[in-house]
Design a protein around this motif. Structure first.
Motif, PDB file in Angstrom:
ATOM      1  N   ALA A  11       0.814  -1.219   0.000  1.00 48.27           N
ATOM      2  CA  ALA A  11       0.000   0.000   0.000  1.00 48.27           C
ATOM      3  C   ALA A  11       0.845   1.264   0.000  1.00 48.27           C
ATOM      4  CB  ALA A  11      -0.936  -0.009   1.206  1.00 48.27           C
ATOM      5  N   THR A  12       2.036   1.199   0.613  1.00 48.37           N
ATOM      6  CA  THR A  12       2.897   2.375   0.691  1.00 48.37           C
ATOM      7  C   THR A  12       3.145   2.959  -0.697  1.00 48.37           C
ATOM      8  OG1 THR A  12       4.075   0.902   2.182  1.00 48.37           O
ATOM      9  CG2 THR A  12       4.914   3.157   1.965  1.00 48.37           C
ATOM     10  N   CYS A  13       3.386   2.094  -1.671  1.00 52.76           N
ATOM     11  CA  CYS A  13       3.671   2.591  -3.025  1.00 52.76           C
ATOM     12  C   CYS A  13       2.449   2.536  -3.939  1.00 52.76           C
ATOM     13  CB  CYS A  13       4.809   1.783  -3.656  1.00 52.76           C
ATOM     14  SG  CYS A  13       6.363   1.914  -2.757  1.00 52.76           S
ATOM     15  N   HIS A  14       1.702   1.421  -3.879  1.00 58.21           N
ATOM     16  CA  HIS A  14       0.613   1.235  -4.847  1.00 58.21           C
ATOM     17  C   HIS A  14      -0.694   1.883  -4.387  1.00 58.21           C
ATOM     18  CE1 HIS A  14       2.626  -1.501  -7.705  1.00 58.21           C
ATOM     19  NE2 HIS A  14       3.260  -2.004  -6.649  1.00 58.21           N
ATOM     20  N   GLY A  15      -0.720   2.422  -3.153  1.00 60.25           N
ATOM     21  CA  GLY A  15      -1.932   3.082  -2.666  1.00 60.25           C
ATOM     22  C   GLY A  15      -2.823   2.120  -1.894  1.00 60.25           C
ATOM     23  N   GLN A  16      -3.634   2.697  -0.965  1.00 62.42           N
ATOM     24  CA  GLN A  16      -4.500   1.879  -0.102  1.00 62.42           C
ATOM     25  C   GLN A  16      -5.483   1.040  -0.907  1.00 62.42           C
ATOM     26  OE1 GLN A  16      -4.206   1.338   3.036  1.00 62.42           O
ATOM     27  NE2 GLN A  16      -2.534   2.795   3.318  1.00 62.42           N
ATOM     28  N   GLN A  17      -5.962   1.579  -2.018  1.00 59.78           N
ATOM     29  CA  GLN A  17      -6.953   0.868  -2.834  1.00 59.78           C
ATOM     30  C   GLN A  17      -6.339   0.379  -4.149  1.00 59.78           C
ATOM     31  OE1 GLN A  17     -10.548   0.594  -1.918  1.00 59.78           O
ATOM     32  NE2 GLN A  17      -9.418   0.886   0.000  1.00 59.78           N
ATOM     33  N   GLY A  18      -5.013   0.254  -4.166  1.00 59.13           N
ATOM     34  CA  GLY A  18      -4.349  -0.223  -5.375  1.00 59.13           C
ATOM     35  C   GLY A  18      -4.520   0.704  -6.552  1.00 59.13           C
ATOM     36  N   GLU A  19      -4.720   2.006  -6.234  1.00 60.92           N
ATOM     37  CA  GLU A  19      -5.007   2.958  -7.328  1.00 60.92           C
ATOM     38  C   GLU A  19      -3.735   3.365  -8.066  1.00 60.92           C
ATOM     39  OE1 GLU A  19      -5.321   3.390  -4.129  1.00 60.92           O
ATOM     40  OE2 GLU A  19      -4.704   5.384  -3.445  1.00 60.92           O
ATOM     41  N   GLY A  20      -2.566   3.051  -7.512  1.00 59.29           N
ATOM     42  CA  GLY A  20      -1.312   3.414  -8.170  1.00 59.29           C
ATOM     43  C   GLY A  20      -0.887   4.813  -7.797  1.00 59.29           C
ATOM     44  N   ALA A  62       1.884   7.514  -9.142  1.00 54.24           N
ATOM     45  CA  ALA A  62       2.899   7.772 -10.160  1.00 54.24           C
ATOM     46  C   ALA A  62       4.197   8.272  -9.527  1.00 54.24           C
ATOM     47  CB  ALA A  62       2.370   8.784 -11.180  1.00 54.24           C
ATOM     48  N   ALA A  63       4.070   9.122  -8.488  1.00 51.98           N
ATOM     49  CA  ALA A  63       5.257   9.686  -7.849  1.00 51.98           C
ATOM     50  C   ALA A  63       6.130   8.595  -7.234  1.00 51.98           C
ATOM     51  CB  ALA A  63       4.839  10.685  -6.770  1.00 51.98           C
ATOM     52  N   MET A  64       5.508   7.481  -6.864  1.00 53.23           N
ATOM     53  CA  MET A  64       6.261   6.362  -6.299  1.00 53.23           C
ATOM     54  C   MET A  64       6.642   5.347  -7.377  1.00 53.23           C
ATOM     55  SD  MET A  64       6.278   7.111  -3.078  1.00 53.23           S
ATOM     56  CE  MET A  64       6.621   5.655  -2.119  1.00 53.23           C
ATOM     57  N   ASN A  65       6.311   5.657  -8.633  1.00 55.63           N
ATOM     58  CA  ASN A  65       6.559   4.748  -9.741  1.00 55.63           C
ATOM     59  C   ASN A  65       5.864   3.404  -9.554  1.00 55.63           C
ATOM     60  OD1 ASN A  65       8.493   6.226 -11.514  1.00 55.63           O
ATOM     61  ND2 ASN A  65       9.571   6.370  -9.536  1.00 55.63           N
ATOM     62  N   GLN A 118      13.803  -4.014  -9.459  1.00 52.98           N
ATOM     63  CA  GLN A 118      14.655  -4.525  -8.386  1.00 52.98           C
ATOM     64  C   GLN A 118      14.026  -4.281  -7.022  1.00 52.98           C
ATOM     65  OE1 GLN A 118      18.463  -2.737  -9.225  1.00 52.98           O
ATOM     66  NE2 GLN A 118      19.120  -4.545 -10.364  1.00 52.98           N
ATOM     67  N   GLN A 119      13.392  -3.109  -6.933  1.00 56.95           N
ATOM     68  CA  GLN A 119      12.682  -2.771  -5.700  1.00 56.95           C
ATOM     69  C   GLN A 119      11.584  -3.806  -5.424  1.00 56.95           C
ATOM     70  OE1 GLN A 119      11.336   1.191  -6.295  1.00 56.95           O
ATOM     71  NE2 GLN A 119      11.429   1.720  -4.127  1.00 56.95           N
ATOM     72  N   ASP A 130      -1.205   4.828 -17.554  1.00 49.70           N
ATOM     73  CA  ASP A 130      -0.623   4.966 -18.898  1.00 49.70           C
ATOM     74  C   ASP A 130       0.899   5.169 -18.861  1.00 49.70           C
ATOM     75  OD1 ASP A 130      -0.768   7.497 -17.855  1.00 49.70           O
ATOM     76  OD2 ASP A 130      -1.885   8.378 -19.546  1.00 49.70           O
ATOM     77  N   TRP A 131       1.392   5.916 -17.855  1.00 48.59           N
ATOM     78  CA  TRP A 131       2.841   6.136 -17.763  1.00 48.59           C
ATOM     79  C   TRP A 131       3.555   4.803 -17.542  1.00 48.59           C
ATOM     80  CZ3 TRP A 131       4.695   4.253 -13.267  1.00 48.59           C
ATOM     81  CH2 TRP A 131       3.781   4.115 -12.214  1.00 48.59           C
ATOM     82  N   TYR A 132       2.872   3.888 -16.839  1.00 43.57           N
ATOM     83  CA  TYR A 132       3.466   2.575 -16.585  1.00 43.57           C
ATOM     84  C   TYR A 132       3.511   1.748 -17.882  1.00 43.57           C
ATOM     85  CZ  TYR A 132       4.009  -2.158 -14.760  1.00 43.57           C
ATOM     86  OH  TYR A 132       4.453  -3.434 -14.529  1.00 43.57           O
ATOM     87  N   LEU A 133       2.423   1.811 -18.660  1.00 41.83           N
ATOM     88  CA  LEU A 133       2.402   1.099 -19.942  1.00 41.83           C
ATOM     89  C   LEU A 133       3.564   1.567 -20.808  1.00 41.83           C
ATOM     90  CD1 LEU A 133      -1.376   1.116 -20.971  1.00 41.83           C
ATOM     91  CD2 LEU A 133      -0.085  -0.693 -19.841  1.00 41.83           C
ATOM     92  N   GLU A 134       3.745   2.890 -20.855  1.00 38.31           N
ATOM     93  CA  GLU A 134       4.808   3.427 -21.709  1.00 38.31           C
ATOM     94  C   GLU A 134       6.183   2.962 -21.215  1.00 38.31           C
ATOM     95  OE1 GLU A 134       5.430   7.729 -21.980  1.00 38.31           O
ATOM     96  OE2 GLU A 134       5.560   7.444 -24.163  1.00 38.31           O
ATOM     97  N   ARG A 135       6.368   2.996 -19.891  1.00 37.27           N
ATOM     98  CA  ARG A 135       7.673   2.578 -19.374  1.00 37.27           C
ATOM     99  C   ARG A 135       7.935   1.098 -19.646  1.00 37.27           C
ATOM    100  NH1 ARG A 135       8.274   3.200 -13.343  1.00 37.27           N
ATOM    101  NH2 ARG A 135       8.458   5.403 -13.829  1.00 37.27           N
ATOM    102  N   GLN A 136       6.876   0.288 -19.502  1.00 35.99           N
ATOM    103  CA  GLN A 136       7.080  -1.142 -19.742  1.00 35.99           C
ATOM    104  C   GLN A 136       7.367  -1.415 -21.214  1.00 35.99           C
ATOM    105  OE1 GLN A 136       7.606  -3.233 -17.202  1.00 35.99           O
ATOM    106  NE2 GLN A 136       7.367  -1.304 -16.108  1.00 35.99           N
ATOM    107  N   LEU A 137       6.690  -0.684 -22.100  1.00 39.46           N
ATOM    108  CA  LEU A 137       6.980  -0.831 -23.529  1.00 39.46           C
ATOM    109  C   LEU A 137       8.453  -0.537 -23.795  1.00 39.46           C
ATOM    110  CD1 LEU A 137       4.086   0.639 -25.702  1.00 39.46           C
ATOM    111  CD2 LEU A 137       5.191  -1.586 -25.932  1.00 39.46           C
TER     112      LEU A 137
END
Ligand code: CUA
Length: 450
Positions: free
Chosen positions: A280-289, A291-294, A328-329, A400-407
């Motif tokens: 939850a620390t990074c992905h949010g309490q409701q898994g909303e994501g 961005a600042a935590m990547n 890695q994180q 969307d920023w995650y999709l782009e980074r994974q691409l």
């Protein structure tokens, strides 16, 4: 005269190339030495004819070259020469074709004791099925194929209950035991080929084809689809792992049957809630994501995909590239999930989150992106909702920023480079087919509209 020299050089060059070239057959790893023998005969016959005809031409060019006052004699018929040529040609053609008949006779004569593996092909994916202890494969029907039933199994057929279903593109076989591959296609023509085994066969929709072999070398051998089957044809790969008898038994014991897969317990969301506290620390309490935590959005993503990615991190298939800082994180974080059950629990908890829409952060040419997306739609679905049978996750409504980074990661082999990460590898190849950064931005912008 120059022409004669060219012809002689052509012959000498070809022979030298054949002898010195590093491009030879891969090492044979099956019982099909007969196939190599047949290929060799064909090479020797055609090679001999190639050398003889070209040298004869060179000889004629020199011998009968233009001389002042010399006249050509006209000789339209030469019975003796013709019968020699016809006879020699017949022998050569027979020498090339006859061994093939013997090979084919053996090819269609499958040993009784061969164990059966069904290889199922579809754009652009392999999966496998084996009969259980009863030795019988259950009935399948194309009409029953759905996202949850990718093999089209008949739930009421007793023969199918113990069928071993392998949703991965990697199949194991024991060494020195004959194996018969039954081949089935869900959509278009494919071709099952493993270079080291020397046998290959088309998969034809609406038809069951087969091939058989006895693997003789332990190791990992790549399966290639050798029938052009669409834009992703080059990504349709898998592997046959030839194991010792003991290793094979261990592997087989870890596979699930149809009834086991149906009965598989889902995770416990309440237990998972405690484990999710770390996420939850990074992905949010409701898994909303965040961005600042990547950390991308997790809510709404399919359970099978979340589980596979967590397992990939745990097994070292993902996040090991030195430049993948965030991956890695994740390796460090998933270490807190002790086993598969813990993973199931946390995934079950993530599945309870409301699927709130995310804000678009990437803008681009949506029309151009729609064109790019046509290829992605084959696996991820026209609506980007993901298709489990193709191991393609949901894209629509995710960060969307995650999709782009994974691409980017796929394109740069930061993700998907592990040999056992088939779907990642496939995405790497697909990612490289995207023209440039702009095309990628357009593509993600289009996915935002889905
Ligand atoms: Cu399947 Cu090419």
């Amino acid at each position: 005269m120059p022409l004669a020299v060219v012809l002689i050089l052509l012959v000498v060059g070809s022979l030298l190339f054949h002898v010195l070239s590093p491009w030879t057959f891969t090492e044979l790893a099956s019982n099909w030495g007969m196939v190599d023998f047949t290929v060799d005969i064909t090479l020797y016959v055609t090679g001999f004819v190639f050398v003889a005809v070209n040298l004869f031409m060179a000889y004629c060019v020199i011998k009968f070259r233009y001389r002042k006052g010399a006249r050509a004699t006209y000789e339209p018929e030469n019975k003796k020469l013709e019968s020699w040529l016809t006879g020699l040609t017949a022998i050569g053609v027979a020498a090339m074709l006859t061994p093939g008949l013997f090979v084919w006779a053996k090819f269609v004569d499958v040993p009784e004791e061969a164990h059966v593996v069904e290889a199922v092909g579809q754009q652009w994916h392999w999966s496998f099925r084996m009969p259980g202890e009863d030795g019988k494969l259950g009935e399948v029907d194309a009409e029953r194929i759905t996202n949850d039933n990718p093999f089209g199994m008949d739930p009421d057929d007793p023969n199918g209950q113990d069928d071993v279903l392998i949703h991965s593109a990697e199949i194991h076989v024991p060494i020195d035991k004959p194996v018969k591959f039954l081949l089935r296609s869900k959509d278009v023509l494919h071709d099952f080929a493993v270079a080291q085994f020397r046998v290959k066969m088309d998969l034809v929709p609406g038809m069951n084809t087969f091939l058989w072999l006895t693997p003789t070398v332990e190791g990992r051998f790549e399966i290639l689809c050798e029938e052009l089957c669409g834009v992703g044809h080059h990504t349709m790969r898998g592997a046959v792992i030839v194991d010792s008898a003991d290793d094979y038994d261990i592997w087989l014991a870890n596979q699930s049957t149809y009834s086991e897969l149906n009965a598989k317990s889902v995770g416990n969301a309440d237990i998972g809630a405690a484990q999710y506290a770390v996420c939850a620390t990074c992905h949010g309490q409701q898994g909303e994501g965040i961005a600042a935590m990547n950390a991308p959005k997790l809510a709404g993503q399919s359970a099978w995909y979340l589980k596979r990615q967590i397992m990939n991190y745990k097994r070292g298939l993902r996040g090991t590239d030195p430049s993948d800082t965030f991956g890695q994180q994740m390796i460090g974080m998933v270490a807190s999930l002790a086993d598969e059950q813990a993973v199931d629990n946390v995934v079950a908890h993530i599945r309870t989150f409301p699927d709130e829409p995310v804000e678009a952060t990437i803008a681009g040419d949506v029309n151009a992106g729609a064109g790019e997306y046509r290829v992605c739609a084959y696996c991820h679905g026209k609506d980007g909702a993901g298709v489990q049978a193709l191991n393609a996750p949901r894209l629509a409504g995710m960060s969307d920023w995650y999709l782009e980074r994974q691409l980017q990661n796929f394109r740069n082999n930061v993700r998907g480079a592990h040999p056992q990460d088939y779907y990642g590898f496939q995405m790497g190849l697909m990612g490289q087919s995207i023209y440039d950064e702009q095309a990628m931005t357009d593509l993600v912008a289009y996915i935002n509209t889905l």
